[in-house]
Design a protein around this motif. Structure first.
Motif, PDB file in Angstrom:
ATOM      1  N   LYS A 162       0.825  -1.197  -0.058  1.00 41.60           N
ATOM      2  CA  LYS A 162      -0.263   0.004   0.708  1.00 41.60           C
ATOM      3  C   LYS A 162       1.184   1.267  -0.261  1.00 41.60           C
ATOM      4  O   LYS A 162       2.034   1.460   0.684  1.00 41.60           O
ATOM      5  CB  LYS A 162      -0.869  -0.018   1.215  1.00 41.60           C
ATOM      6  CG  LYS A 162      -1.773  -1.304   1.169  1.00 41.60           C
ATOM      7  CD  LYS A 162      -3.065  -1.513   2.884  1.00 41.60           C
ATOM      8  CE  LYS A 162      -3.836  -1.679   2.418  1.00 41.60           C
ATOM      9  NZ  LYS A 162      -4.711  -2.083   3.354  1.00 41.60           N
ATOM     10  N   ARG A 163       0.428   2.343  -0.025  1.00 35.40           N
ATOM     11  CA  ARG A 163       0.965   3.448  -0.391  1.00 35.40           C
ATOM     12  C   ARG A 163       0.201   4.692   0.720  1.00 35.40           C
ATOM     13  O   ARG A 163      -1.182   4.931   0.263  1.00 35.40           O
ATOM     14  CB  ARG A 163       0.993   3.713  -2.143  1.00 35.40           C
ATOM     15  CG  ARG A 163       2.365   2.882  -2.536  1.00 35.40           C
ATOM     16  CD  ARG A 163       3.076   4.122  -3.647  1.00 35.40           C
ATOM     17  NE  ARG A 163       1.877   3.925  -4.528  1.00 35.40           N
ATOM     18  CZ  ARG A 163       1.642   4.536  -5.289  1.00 35.40           C
ATOM     19  NH1 ARG A 163       2.669   5.777  -5.995  1.00 35.40           N
ATOM     20  NH2 ARG A 163       0.970   5.023  -6.138  1.00 35.40           N
ATOM     21  N   MET A 164       0.748   5.886   0.561  1.00 32.53           N
ATOM     22  CA  MET A 164       0.180   6.971   1.119  1.00 32.53           C
ATOM     23  C   MET A 164       1.220   8.295   1.576  1.00 32.53           C
ATOM     24  O   MET A 164       2.149   7.807   0.946  1.00 32.53           O
ATOM     25  CB  MET A 164       0.215   5.901   2.592  1.00 32.53           C
ATOM     26  CG  MET A 164       1.767   5.846   3.529  1.00 32.53           C
ATOM     27  SD  MET A 164       1.643   5.388   5.508  1.00 32.53           S
ATOM     28  CE  MET A 164       1.359   3.832   4.651  1.00 32.53           C
ATOM     29  N   LEU A 165       0.182   9.213   1.535  1.00 29.73           N
ATOM     30  CA  LEU A 165       0.854  10.639   2.089  1.00 29.73           C
ATOM     31  C   LEU A 165       1.067  10.472   3.372  1.00 29.73           C
ATOM     32  O   LEU A 165       0.404  10.710   4.150  1.00 29.73           O
ATOM     33  CB  LEU A 165      -0.074  11.799   1.536  1.00 29.73           C
ATOM     34  CG  LEU A 165      -0.731  11.524  -0.293  1.00 29.73           C
ATOM     35  CD1 LEU A 165      -1.521  12.272  -0.684  1.00 29.73           C
ATOM     36  CD2 LEU A 165       0.694  11.992  -1.004  1.00 29.73           C
ATOM     37  N   VAL A 166       2.158  11.147   3.232  1.00 26.19           N
ATOM     38  CA  VAL A 166       2.837  11.269   4.915  1.00 26.19           C
ATOM     39  C   VAL A 166       4.018  13.228   4.558  1.00 26.19           C
ATOM     40  O   VAL A 166       4.667  13.360   3.321  1.00 26.19           O
ATOM     41  CB  VAL A 166       4.229  10.352   5.109  1.00 26.19           C
ATOM     42  CG1 VAL A 166       3.179   8.735   5.000  1.00 26.19           C
ATOM     43  CG2 VAL A 166       4.969  10.714   4.419  1.00 26.19           C
ATOM     44  N   ALA A 167       3.838  13.751   6.018  1.00 22.65           N
ATOM     45  CA  ALA A 167       4.317  14.651   6.205  1.00 22.65           C
ATOM     46  C   ALA A 167       4.774  14.231   8.149  1.00 22.65           C
ATOM     47  O   ALA A 167       4.076  13.463   8.375  1.00 22.65           O
ATOM     48  CB  ALA A 167       3.582  16.033   6.045  1.00 22.65           C
ATOM     49  N   SER A 168       6.092  14.773   8.394  1.00 22.58           N
ATOM     50  CA  SER A 168       6.011  15.178   9.236  1.00 22.58           C
ATOM     51  C   SER A 168       5.492  15.845  10.302  1.00 22.58           C
ATOM     52  O   SER A 168       4.456  16.678  10.141  1.00 22.58           O
ATOM     53  CB  SER A 168       7.034  15.911   9.915  1.00 22.58           C
ATOM     54  OG  SER A 168       7.607  17.082   9.693  1.00 22.58           O
ATOM     55  N   LEU A 241       4.298  11.275  -1.583  1.00 19.45           N
ATOM     56  CA  LEU A 241       3.803  10.044  -1.470  1.00 19.45           C
ATOM     57  C   LEU A 241       4.207   9.028  -1.045  1.00 19.45           C
ATOM     58  O   LEU A 241       5.925   8.374  -2.372  1.00 19.45           O
ATOM     59  CB  LEU A 241       3.246  10.278  -2.993  1.00 19.45           C
ATOM     60  CG  LEU A 241       3.245   8.428  -3.472  1.00 19.45           C
ATOM     61  CD1 LEU A 241       1.599   8.347  -2.995  1.00 19.45           C
ATOM     62  CD2 LEU A 241       1.960   9.306  -4.458  1.00 19.45           C
ATOM     63  N   LYS A 242       4.430   7.462  -0.162  1.00 15.06           N
ATOM     64  CA  LYS A 242       5.267   6.889  -0.362  1.00 15.06           C
ATOM     65  C   LYS A 242       4.768   5.259   0.098  1.00 15.06           C
ATOM     66  O   LYS A 242       3.690   5.231   0.305  1.00 15.06           O
ATOM     67  CB  LYS A 242       6.386   6.765   1.274  1.00 15.06           C
ATOM     68  CG  LYS A 242       7.243   8.188   1.392  1.00 15.06           C
ATOM     69  CD  LYS A 242       7.783   8.577   0.524  1.00 15.06           C
ATOM     70  CE  LYS A 242       9.144   7.987   0.512  1.00 15.06           C
ATOM     71  NZ  LYS A 242      10.299   7.742  -0.571  1.00 15.06           N
ATOM     72  N   SER A 243       5.588   4.210   0.082  1.00 14.32           N
ATOM     73  CA  SER A 243       5.828   2.889  -0.073  1.00 14.32           C
ATOM     74  C   SER A 243       5.187   2.335   1.329  1.00 14.32           C
ATOM     75  O   SER A 243       5.870   3.359   2.889  1.00 14.32           O
ATOM     76  CB  SER A 243       5.780   2.030  -0.490  1.00 14.32           C
ATOM     77  OG  SER A 243       5.324   1.870  -1.944  1.00 14.32           O
ATOM     78  N   ASN A 244       4.526   1.745   2.185  1.00 10.84           N
ATOM     79  CA  ASN A 244       3.966   1.028   3.591  1.00 10.84           C
ATOM     80  C   ASN A 244       5.397   0.417   3.472  1.00 10.84           C
ATOM     81  O   ASN A 244       6.126   0.947   5.066  1.00 10.84           O
ATOM     82  CB  ASN A 244       3.532   0.246   3.593  1.00 10.84           C
ATOM     83  CG  ASN A 244       2.703   0.084   4.772  1.00 10.84           C
ATOM     84  OD1 ASN A 244       3.270   1.156   5.988  1.00 10.84           O
ATOM     85  ND2 ASN A 244       2.396  -0.741   4.597  1.00 10.84           N
ATOM     86  N   TRP A 245       5.717  -0.352   3.012  1.00  5.69           N
ATOM     87  CA  TRP A 245       7.915  -0.731   3.477  1.00  5.69           C
ATOM     88  C   TRP A 245       8.833   0.233   3.358  1.00  5.69           C
ATOM     89  O   TRP A 245       9.382   0.288   4.008  1.00  5.69           O
ATOM     90  CB  TRP A 245       7.775  -1.799   1.319  1.00  5.69           C
ATOM     91  CG  TRP A 245       8.421  -0.239   0.902  1.00  5.69           C
ATOM     92  CD1 TRP A 245       7.262  -1.133  -0.408  1.00  5.69           C
ATOM     93  CD2 TRP A 245       9.735  -0.714   0.296  1.00  5.69           C
ATOM     94  NE1 TRP A 245       8.262   0.406  -1.162  1.00  5.69           N
ATOM     95  CE2 TRP A 245       9.740   0.051  -1.091  1.00  5.69           C
ATOM     96  CE3 TRP A 245      10.716  -0.151   0.956  1.00  5.69           C
ATOM     97  CZ2 TRP A 245      10.393   1.071  -1.636  1.00  5.69           C
ATOM     98  CZ3 TRP A 245      12.084   0.741   0.545  1.00  5.69           C
ATOM     99  CH2 TRP A 245      11.666   0.993  -1.252  1.00  5.69           C
TER     100      TRP A 245
END
Length: 303
Positions: A162-168, A241-245
């Motif tokens: 799965k992928r997701m958008l992430v930020a600190s 945009l990053k992957s779960n792994w």
């Protein structure tokens, strides 16, 4: 030189589209390669290739002959593999290309395990976030994390991803948390860029099977290396945009937060790709089977 070697030369010229490139690979001059092709054409009484100054292309007759030649070479390879299997010999080099971060984290650590079981095999790991051409770059197999297009390559799925958008948390505290996909247009988006990359456009599917939204996002920094983007994210420079792994553990530890959790990017599974079985040596087949066994079931980033 035997007719069989002439066929091998013809097949490589057809696949590479260039006499000189085939010659370099087979350690012959372009003139020798050209003469061998001409000899085949004379014997068959048809033109197999249309030649230009830069490239050669198969004629209609050449395409028919090429497909038959592939079957011949495939059967020869299968015969050799059968003998090798009977003698239990798995030896020689296996060249593998893999994305940098995934290779460092999940592939490099398991290679010694394979080599211990197969001491006559040499694994040549090439880490790159660029997509190499397996035939042109003389690579036995590739690991890709992407939405794959149709090709002549054999594809085997290793794991879901799965992928997701992430930020600190710091970035979100300073710049606010996006509430809807359109809000991303007002944020600094950290992009993975290289020839063929599509990450400058983010597609998100909302809840209740809403129609996907595609946004032409932008930002002040981009890179062709995924690990760089993760570091910039952790340091509070933007949304990525990053992957779960890649970031699953960082999200669980609270170092990164999922942005727009109700809006999902397309999942990109992890695959291994290799040329059609016609040229698949025993050593490559063994390594592919090893990868499938290592990643089977629950992927390591979800265990």
């Amino acid at each position: 030189m035997s007719d069989f070697e002439d066929i091998q030369i013809f097949v490589r010229v057809a696949e590479l589209g260039n006499l000189s490139a085939a010659g370099r690979e087979l350690r012959h001059s372009a003139a020798v390669v050209s003469n061998r092709i001409a000899r085949l054409e004379e014997r068959l009484g048809v033109r197999l290739l249309n030649r230009t100054t830069r490239r050669v292309n198969l004629t209609t007759e050449g395409d028919v002959y090429y497909r038959h030649c592939l079957r011949i070479l495939s059967e020869m390879q299968e015969a050799e593999n059968a003998i090798a299997n009977q003698k239990n010999t798995t030896r020689g080099p296996v060249t593998l290309t893999c994305p940098v971060a995934f290779g460092n984290k999940y592939i490099a650590p398991i290679i010694p395990k394979f080599v211990e079981k197969n001491p006559d095999v040499q694994i040549r790991l090439h880490l790159s976030d660029r997509l190499l051409d397996l035939l042109q770059d003389k690579v036995d197999l590739a690991i890709r994390i992407a939405e794959l297009k149709e090709s002549s390559l054999i594809v085997r799925k290793l794991a879901s991803n799965k992928r997701m958008l992430v930020a600190s948390p710091d970035y979100l505290a300073k710049h606010g948390t996006p509430k809807a996909p359109a809000d991303l247009l007002n944020h600094n988006c950290l992009l993975l860029r290289f020839p063929g990359s599509r990450q400058y456009q983010w597609t998100l599917t909302g809840p209740n099977d809403e129609a996907p939204t595609t946004l032409a996002v932008s930002g002040s920094m981009d890179s062709d290396n995924g690990e760089v983007l993760t570091r910039w994210c952790l340091d509070g420079y933007g949304i990525s945009l990053k992957s779960n792994w890649e970031v699953g553990e960082l999200v669980r530890d609270g170092k990164l937060k999922v942005v727009l959790p109700d809006y999902q990017p397309p999942s990109h599974a992890v695959y291994t790709l290799y040329p059609e079985n016609r040229y698949l040596p025993t050593r490559v087949r063994a390594f592919v089977d090893f990868l499938v066994s290592e990643f089977g079931g629950t992927p390591p980033w979800e265990r």
